[in-house]
Design a protein around this motif. Sequence first.
Motif, PDB file in Angstrom:
ATOM      1  N   THR A   1       0.802  -1.110  -0.035  1.00 53.49           N
ATOM      2  CA  THR A   1      -0.015  -0.188  -0.020  1.00 53.49           C
ATOM      3  C   THR A   1       0.741   1.213   0.012  1.00 53.49           C
ATOM      4  OG1 THR A   1      -0.008  -0.236   2.332  1.00 53.49           O
ATOM      5  CG2 THR A   1      -1.932  -1.025   1.082  1.00 53.49           C
ATOM      6  N   GLY A   2       2.220   1.107  -0.399  1.00 50.54           N
ATOM      7  CA  GLY A   2       3.168   2.313  -0.154  1.00 50.54           C
ATOM      8  C   GLY A   2       3.421   2.759   1.184  1.00 50.54           C
TER       9      GLY A   2
ATOM     10  N   SER B   1       7.401 -11.712   4.121  1.00 53.32           N
ATOM     11  CA  SER B   1       6.414 -11.668   2.986  1.00 53.32           C
ATOM     12  C   SER B   1       5.763 -13.083   2.550  1.00 53.32           C
ATOM     13  CB  SER B   1       6.949 -10.760   1.937  1.00 53.32           C
ATOM     14  OG  SER B   1       7.782 -11.535   1.064  1.00 53.32           O
ATOM     15  N   ARG B   2       6.714 -13.838   2.583  1.00 50.93           N
ATOM     16  CA  ARG B   2       6.095 -15.124   2.012  1.00 50.93           C
ATOM     17  C   ARG B   2       5.076 -15.908   3.259  1.00 50.93           C
ATOM     18  NH1 ARG B   2      11.614 -16.136   0.651  1.00 50.93           N
ATOM     19  NH2 ARG B   2      12.305 -17.357   2.482  1.00 50.93           N
ATOM     20  N   CYS B   3       5.438 -15.509   4.380  1.00 49.79           N
ATOM     21  CA  CYS B   3       4.411 -15.866   5.429  1.00 49.79           C
ATOM     22  C   CYS B   3       3.206 -15.111   5.590  1.00 49.79           C
ATOM     23  CB  CYS B   3       5.164 -15.877   6.845  1.00 49.79           C
ATOM     24  SG  CYS B   3       6.698 -17.102   6.939  1.00 49.79           S
ATOM     25  N   GLY B   4       3.066 -14.181   4.663  1.00 45.25           N
ATOM     26  CA  GLY B   4       1.858 -13.352   4.447  1.00 45.25           C
ATOM     27  C   GLY B   4       1.853 -11.961   5.181  1.00 45.25           C
ATOM     28  N   ALA B   5       3.101 -11.562   5.430  1.00 50.34           N
ATOM     29  CA  ALA B   5       3.150 -10.303   6.369  1.00 50.34           C
ATOM     30  C   ALA B   5       3.198  -9.249   5.280  1.00 50.34           C
ATOM     31  CB  ALA B   5       4.343 -10.188   7.093  1.00 50.34           C
ATOM     32  N   GLU B   6       2.747  -8.098   5.701  1.00 48.68           N
ATOM     33  CA  GLU B   6       2.978  -6.652   4.862  1.00 48.68           C
ATOM     34  C   GLU B   6       4.260  -6.352   5.442  1.00 48.68           C
ATOM     35  OE1 GLU B   6       0.212  -3.701   5.355  1.00 48.68           O
ATOM     36  OE2 GLU B   6       1.005  -2.598   3.873  1.00 48.68           O
ATOM     37  N   VAL B   7       5.256  -5.836   4.825  1.00 49.49           N
ATOM     38  CA  VAL B   7       6.814  -5.688   5.158  1.00 49.49           C
ATOM     39  C   VAL B   7       7.190  -4.423   4.760  1.00 49.49           C
ATOM     40  CG1 VAL B   7       9.067  -6.280   5.324  1.00 49.49           C
ATOM     41  CG2 VAL B   7       7.299  -7.987   5.254  1.00 49.49           C
ATOM     42  N   LEU B   8       7.786  -3.330   5.847  1.00 50.69           N
ATOM     43  CA  LEU B   8       8.521  -2.349   5.302  1.00 50.69           C
ATOM     44  C   LEU B   8       9.843  -2.649   5.550  1.00 50.69           C
ATOM     45  CD1 LEU B   8       8.742   0.758   4.643  1.00 50.69           C
ATOM     46  CD2 LEU B   8       8.505   1.208   7.178  1.00 50.69           C
ATOM     47  N   ILE B   9      10.780  -2.414   4.722  1.00 53.92           N
ATOM     48  CA  ILE B   9      12.397  -2.371   4.771  1.00 53.92           C
ATOM     49  C   ILE B   9      12.932  -1.261   4.809  1.00 53.92           C
ATOM     50  CG2 ILE B   9      12.552  -3.432   2.549  1.00 53.92           C
ATOM     51  CD1 ILE B   9      14.770  -5.319   3.923  1.00 53.92           C
ATOM     52  N   LEU B  10      13.800  -0.828   5.877  1.00 53.13           N
ATOM     53  CA  LEU B  10      14.397   0.524   5.770  1.00 53.13           C
ATOM     54  C   LEU B  10      15.818   0.412   5.711  1.00 53.13           C
ATOM     55  CD1 LEU B  10      12.230   1.811   8.792  1.00 53.13           C
ATOM     56  CD2 LEU B  10      12.171   2.771   6.394  1.00 53.13           C
ATOM     57  N   THR B  11      16.460   1.080   5.030  1.00 52.10           N
ATOM     58  CA  THR B  11      17.983   0.970   5.090  1.00 52.10           C
ATOM     59  C   THR B  11      18.463   2.423   4.757  1.00 52.10           C
ATOM     60  OG1 THR B  11      19.666   0.373   3.587  1.00 52.10           O
ATOM     61  CG2 THR B  11      17.621   0.696   2.248  1.00 52.10           C
ATOM     62  N   GLY B  12      19.697   2.391   5.542  1.00 50.34           N
ATOM     63  CA  GLY B  12      20.243   3.763   5.326  1.00 50.34           C
ATOM     64  C   GLY B  12      20.778   4.359   3.832  1.00 50.34           C
ATOM     65  N   ASN B  13      20.962   3.121   2.918  1.00 49.19           N
ATOM     66  CA  ASN B  13      21.380   3.565   1.659  1.00 49.19           C
ATOM     67  C   ASN B  13      20.895   2.485   0.768  1.00 49.19           C
ATOM     68  OD1 ASN B  13      22.765   4.162  -0.498  1.00 49.19           O
ATOM     69  ND2 ASN B  13      24.913   4.216   0.393  1.00 49.19           N
ATOM     70  N   LEU B  14      19.978   2.747  -0.141  1.00 47.43           N
ATOM     71  CA  LEU B  14      19.586   1.933  -1.228  1.00 47.43           C
ATOM     72  C   LEU B  14      20.663   1.198  -2.196  1.00 47.43           C
ATOM     73  CD1 LEU B  14      15.955   3.150  -1.902  1.00 47.43           C
ATOM     74  CD2 LEU B  14      16.727   0.757  -1.284  1.00 47.43           C
ATOM     75  N   ASP B  15      21.740   2.199  -1.952  1.00 48.62           N
ATOM     76  CA  ASP B  15      22.742   1.570  -3.277  1.00 48.62           C
ATOM     77  C   ASP B  15      23.547   0.398  -2.597  1.00 48.62           C
ATOM     78  OD1 ASP B  15      22.079   3.269  -5.235  1.00 48.62           O
ATOM     79  OD2 ASP B  15      23.274   4.713  -4.257  1.00 48.62           O
TER      80      ASP B  15
END
Lengths: 626, 452
Positions: free
Chosen positions: A3-4, A32-46
Amino acid sequence: MNTGLKTDELNPYDVIVCGAGHAGCEAALAASRCGAEVLILTGNLDTVAQMSCNPAIGGQAKGQIVREIDALGGEMALNTDLSAIQFKLLNSSKGPAVQAPRAQCDKKAYQLRMKHVLELNENITTFQSIVDGLIIKKDKCVGVKTTLGINFYGKSIVVTTGTFLRALMHVGKEKAEGGRLGDHVAKGLSADFTEYGIELNRFKTGTPPRLLGRSINFEKTETQYGDKEPTKFAFYDTRNQEMFHVEQKGRWFHVEQSQPLPTVQCFTTRTTSQTAEIINKNLHLSPLYKGDISGTGPRYCPSVEDKIVRFGEKEGHRIYLEPEGINTDEWYVNGLSTSLPFDVQKDVVQSIPGLEQAIIIRPAYAVEYDYANPTQLTRSLESLKIESLFFAGQINGTSGYEEAAAQGLVAGINSARKALDQNPIIFGRDEGYIGVLIDDLVTKGTTEPYRMFTSRAEYRLLFNHTSSELRYLPKLQIINLVSRERKQAIVSKAKLINEWVLRMRTEKVYANDTYADLVKRGENEMVLPEDFRKLHKETRSEILYRVKYEGYLLRELKNIDRMKDSERIKIPKSFSYEDIPGLRKESAEKLSVIKPETLAQANRISGVNPSDISVLMILLAKSNTN
Amino acid sequence: MREGDTIVSLATIAGESALGVIRVSGKLCKTLCKDIFNITTPTPRTATVRNYLSIKGKTVDQVLLTFFENGKSYTGEQTLELTFHGNPLIANQILDDLIKRKCRLAEPGEYTKRAFLNGKIDLSQAEAVAELISASSEIEIEIANHQLRGSLSKRLHVIQSGIINLQAQFEASIDFPEDEIKEKNVGEILTIVKPLKSAITQLINSTNIKSTLSQGIKISLIGPPNVGKSTLFNNLVHENRALVSKDSGTTRDYLSKELNIGGYKVELFDTAGIRKTTSEVEQLGIQNSIRLIDDSAIVLLVFDSSLPYPTEFYNSIRKEIKSKAIIVVENKNDLKREISSSNYPRNSKVITTSMIEDGCSENIISEIEKVLSDQFKINPSSDILVNKRQSNHLVDALAHLDEVVSLISSSINEEIILQELKLSIECINSIIGRTDNEDMLDQLFKNFCIGK
């Protein structure tokens, strides 16, 4: 469904993963495979799934872990196979239980593909932001704060911050904050952990210098070729549509690209007496020897100054030159980790045959960081102090991409299950290296960066890498980690293997010999039935292993049965070790910190002796009957 | 924790008594009834008389056995109670035999613990049981520590670290295949294993000495009927314990008496004279006499010197006395000598006497003293003696090392050899406490430069 970005406290994510390294990626994907809605945060997407140190996945004990990750639907194996530029099966001359696959990878390809896997997953939202605090309500973690001033809310939080907590890098006497050269440091989290009673300690690790390939004289080195026939990490014989999920859907990763990348060679050379001389002369400049670094480093990965000081320089120490990728001329110098000042590093490098003119393009450095002793966790990797807060990876005091990924997988599964009100899934020591890893961490803790060795597994003989899928089948039956089709394929494979083992054991070939007799005698596979030779390679080798080592494997299974008896006796979370008659005080103290979940686990805690266990057993029986 | 095991122990006090009871608890009980007594379905809670047949097929004693089914015994498990003739020798033989049949000696308080776990004891007693267990094991620990702090522990640690070192060698080559670990060849490994094995063997051998010393060194008077064994016995113990008559075969069962000879605790046995007989009772006594020779450290062969050398008697015991210290007592030297000493067992001491005339056994006592101090030379400050429990673990450790030797010679994979090494380390752990994989890793990183 994705959902963004959501920041509403009343509409939390199921799982928030803080960090997108090897642990974080597997955690987000597993959740996510277990059916959870997930947010992943990282300091640097690169730097998603960045290989901060050596450009290789697998190796002894680690290779087995990667195959287990694949058996449980994880991504590391596929990602390695599709970005590998050299495969090698270690210990190929030894028994199947201790053979281990390893692959040199193209670091950039590895990273980009993993990032794309996250991007394509509809249950996962990725966002670049540094987490610097926890939101705790009534001893339960409900969200995280970021340096952007945005708060995110989640039912479960997974912390996979690697070496970034209060990270301090050393090159000689120069110090800089940061978890990796060129990267940031995470400070706020450490303070929050301490405030909520989670104890932190310091570890140290290091990485060698990187060299410019065209400045290396490879003619003076020895070539290390990969295997002609690669031993891959993923189980292809039981997967179908899952195999190319990125390559099919992704814009940049096409099926054509999953054709093997060009293979490369590695090279070896040795340190010289001149190397030793330089190091001995400059030892006082190493922060390790000056006492500037207080954190404990790993004994299995010593700095070159440690090697020289402790083992001398009789025949020289072997140095491996490994390419960092196919689109770069950067080379990793395996075996030359150091924190000596840069100008000394230069001299050390140039004292080595083939590297006389070598140009360093990234210096070697040591990094010190906070870790939280994992005895503060349950076997589902949830904190004993703060509910719904999970830890995975280097923050638990481990080292290695593979160890981190395995924990990420376990924390991902269990954080999702917690968010979805399901029971935790526990990985046992009898199932594989992942179980050994988790149990060692939460039961024994660690005083040096923990790396897996096959010797840590008491049932090593059963943990040959080809059997991973079969060993985790019972787990796959209760959690949806792979597709139904693949599960079915594994069930059929297991059945096929059992049938063949039985047939080999009973069917007579010559007068009194069964096929099993021939196999045990080490006869050529050509004497076996033709339809056997038509089986898939993985299946074949598993059958042969079970037939050939039957007696030894049966003994291991018996030992497992015995262990499981006491694993069945559960210790309630609320169990109090205070004032128990007959329980020694020092044992009571250890038990109340580690809070073992079963009697068997209590028995593995060092210092708890058999009479303590007897006392516990009686009181447990009593409280169960009450 | 081995809750599934069948446990066994002596329920009555150790030592001589009219009757003794051995209790067995666990799932093997029914099998034991069949194997030992040939009773396939024992009637629960009913006493039955049967011969105890050892695993070697020898009758040990006639015993009274009672079987208790699941849920109806003290421990709540299948239980077997064996009442035997109260002789420590018989007790030991039965216990040994049961261990050979896969039982193990019970830990202190273990019957009570099982009774509790199976719900046979009131819950209010739980704490008391806990205390009981910890108390008994603490006493045990204290006693054990006393010896462990000393030489036994030191020696076992040396042996164990020898094994761990070898383990580290193999583990290094498995876990660090690219670290140039120098592998040892078969010969080098055997030179490491051999001294470890002989050190363990030495400790195992000391068990017999230890139990002999604490239970009393057994000396038996053996001979044909009517040569004066009982008279000699009475003389040696300074009282008229044994019935004496002119009729041969007066002594049917054996008698024993504890004595102190030269500071050693000695148990002296008067036995039934050995001859061919049709009397069943006498035959049983004779069998006991022969069995006693086996358990004795010293055998006093008593002959009547007025009769020819008793060849038939000698042949019937020749095998048993082969490795024993022998003192030949030629009795009745007041009568005309007929015996020829040429067939006496080699290396035996000979004393000529007349019990009736001399009535004195000083010279025999001093001869026994000489033999004792010869055979049981113990230096309490340096010699190590291990007990039965410790010895059982050491026997297992040795078996695993033997397996290592045979595996190495057949060039099998290291990881299989390692399983055996680990098992032998575990056996020693059962005596001196737990080591874990960290100890091996310490050795490994100390000895090998790891770090590709």
